[in-house]
Design an enzyme around this catalytic site. Structure first.
Site, mmCIF file in Angstrom:
data_model
loop_
_atom_site.group_PDB
_atom_site.id
_atom_site.type_symbol
_atom_site.label_atom_id
_atom_site.label_comp_id
_atom_site.label_asym_id
_atom_site.label_seq_id
_atom_site.Cartn_x
_atom_site.Cartn_y
_atom_site.Cartn_z
ATOM 1 C CB THR A 250 -0.890 0.044 1.265
ATOM 2 O OG1 THR A 250 -0.040 -0.173 2.393
ATOM 3 C CG2 THR A 250 -1.979 -1.004 1.244
ATOM 4 C CG ASP B 68 10.698 -1.836 3.757
ATOM 5 O OD1 ASP B 68 9.584 -2.040 4.282
ATOM 6 O OD2 ASP B 68 11.081 -2.397 2.722
HETATM 7 C C1 GLA Z 1 8.900 -4.152 0.145
HETATM 8 C C2 GLA Z 1 9.089 -2.669 -0.133
HETATM 9 C C3 GLA Z 1 8.141 -1.815 0.719
HETATM 10 C C4 GLA Z 1 6.706 -2.311 0.599
HETATM 11 C C5 GLA Z 1 6.637 -3.817 0.800
HETATM 12 C C6 GLA Z 1 5.265 -4.369 0.547
HETATM 13 O O1 GLA Z 1 9.305 -4.439 1.445
HETATM 14 O O2 GLA Z 1 10.419 -2.299 0.130
HETATM 15 O O3 GLA Z 1 8.254 -0.465 0.354
HETATM 16 O O4 GLA Z 1 6.149 -1.936 -0.627
HETATM 17 O O5 GLA Z 1 7.549 -4.512 -0.039
HETATM 18 O O6 GLA Z 1 4.361 -3.882 1.479
#
Ligand code: GLA
Length: 386
Positions: A38, A172
């Protein structure tokens, strides 16, 4: 397989390769509790930082080279500060951060750096953001320049988007910087406003199960899903000119315009729209102590990722299915980008020992793989280790 090195030994590891007294910075991995896929669409996420982390020890050099030793890879990389380029190598994350800082007009000196991580690499717990954030803090410590938390998170994301070539969102890096002990982080990925919401540790434990698989298609499929979803957003904009991102589209709006979208694009969009609502409903349930309701939303999140967004895989589905059959499990879902990596489970604390044993046994029986299982409390975000 080599066991993961201990981040507490970062200074001895540094000294085995470089002279000088380093400063050490530590950034945690994360597990997303709910709100998957999202963040790229101005949506909501609810991750926590985990107890595993990456440390970066740093001391300046007199020349214009960054020499990075990775204790995990047991390899030295030499990065010329005036000619940084992507090499398809673990050191790209470090080079990317240096390149972005320099692009922002911050002149870095050469440096010796040692990175150590106990976040499983490629395990869906964001070892890459932990490396970016710890390296960025280390570089900044060598110059007379500081960045606030939001700028630091954005810098890490840009390193990944513009240098490494992965079109990830902000989740993240943001949680690696802003997390707090005992709390989940509700982030509005449009405004970057956030709220730290307590997780009741006495009533529910967060258990992470690593499937031990990482299917190669992860990065390309991630970018492909994003392309589908953004194509859907453009089609919806033709009908609803006021929308900026899927965040602005309700389930009702999507249903009414369903015939205007190709079937698979409609499903991608439906995942994002329903997942945003699950985050908001989930956090409301958590605040009211309705943990069963929160767990049901985690379960629904997995189903949506499996059938609508299509980023699960056989091993993740098996792990989730086993978890749901065990007593004391409030909710279970894949976490992170998908195509392997980990599941996150909310489990009644008194049931955790039996859960660990049983899921490890049954997953091994079903797949022949021995999963890594660990319990984590929400931990704090990145900081200097003193
Ligand atoms: C990876 C990406 C995040 C996010 C997740 C899915 O971890 O680095 O930014 O999009 O996938 O939620």
């Amino acid at each position: 397989m080599r066991t993961r090195p201990a981040t507490a030994d970062t200074i001895p590891f540094f000294k085995a390769h470089f002279p000088g007294e380093p400063r050490v910075f530590r950034a945690p991995g994360r597990v997303n509790i709910i709100g998957e896929h999202t963040d790229n669409y101005d949506g909501y996420v609810f991750p926590i930082a985990v107890s595993m982390a990456t440390t970066a020890a740093i001391a300046p050099r007199r020349d214009r080279t960054i020499r990075v030793w990775s204790e995990n890879m047991r390899e030295l990389a030499s990065l010329p500060l005036d000619a940084l380029e992507r090499r398809g190598h673990w050191s790209d994350y470090v080079a990317g951060v240096a390149a972005m800082l320099q692009a922002d007009g911050i002149t870095l000196p050469g440096a010796d750096m040692c990175v150590v991580s106990d976040v499983p690499i490629g395990g869906g717990l964001s070892s890459s953001a932990a490396l970016e954030i710890s390296a960025a803090m280390a570089f900044l410590s060598l110059v007379d320049h500081s960045l606030d938390g939001v700028a630091l998170a954005k810098l890490g994301r840009r390193a990944e988007n513009e240098f490494v070539g992965m079109n990830c969102g902000i989740m993240d890096q943001f949680v690696a910087v802003h997390a707090e002990r005992g709390k989940g982080l509700l982030l509005d990925c449009r405004t970057l406003d956030y709220e730290l919401v307590p997780l009741p540790a006495g009533e529910a434990a967060v258990v992470v199960c690593n499937t031990m698989v990482k299917h190669e298609l992860g990065a390309s499929e991630y970018n492909a899903r994003r392309a589908d979803t953004l194509a859907g957003t453009e089609l919806l904009k033709a009908i609803y000119p006021e929308i900026r991102a899927l965040r602005d589209v309700s389930s009702g709006m999507l249903e009414q315009s369903a015939h205007r979208l190709p079937e698979h694009i409609r499903r991608r969009c439906r995942h994002v729209i329903t997942e945003n609502q699950r985050v908001l409903d989930g956090v409301a349930a958590l605040k009211e102590g309705r943990l069963e309701a929160f767990g049901d939303l985690m379960n629904a999140s997995h189903e949506s990722l499996r059938t609508d967004y299509e980023v699960s895989c056989k091993e993740l589905d098996i792990m989730v299915e086993i978890a749901r059959s065990l007593p004391g499990v409030l909710g279970a879902r894949m976490t992170g980008g998908g195509f392997g990596g980990c599941t996150v489970n909310l489990v009644r604390p008194d049931r955790v020992p039996a859960f660990r044993e049983e899921i490890a046994h049954r997953y091994h029986q079903a797949t022949g793989l021995k999963p890594d299982i660990f319990v984590t409390e929400p931990m704090e975000g990145a900081r200097e280790v003193v």
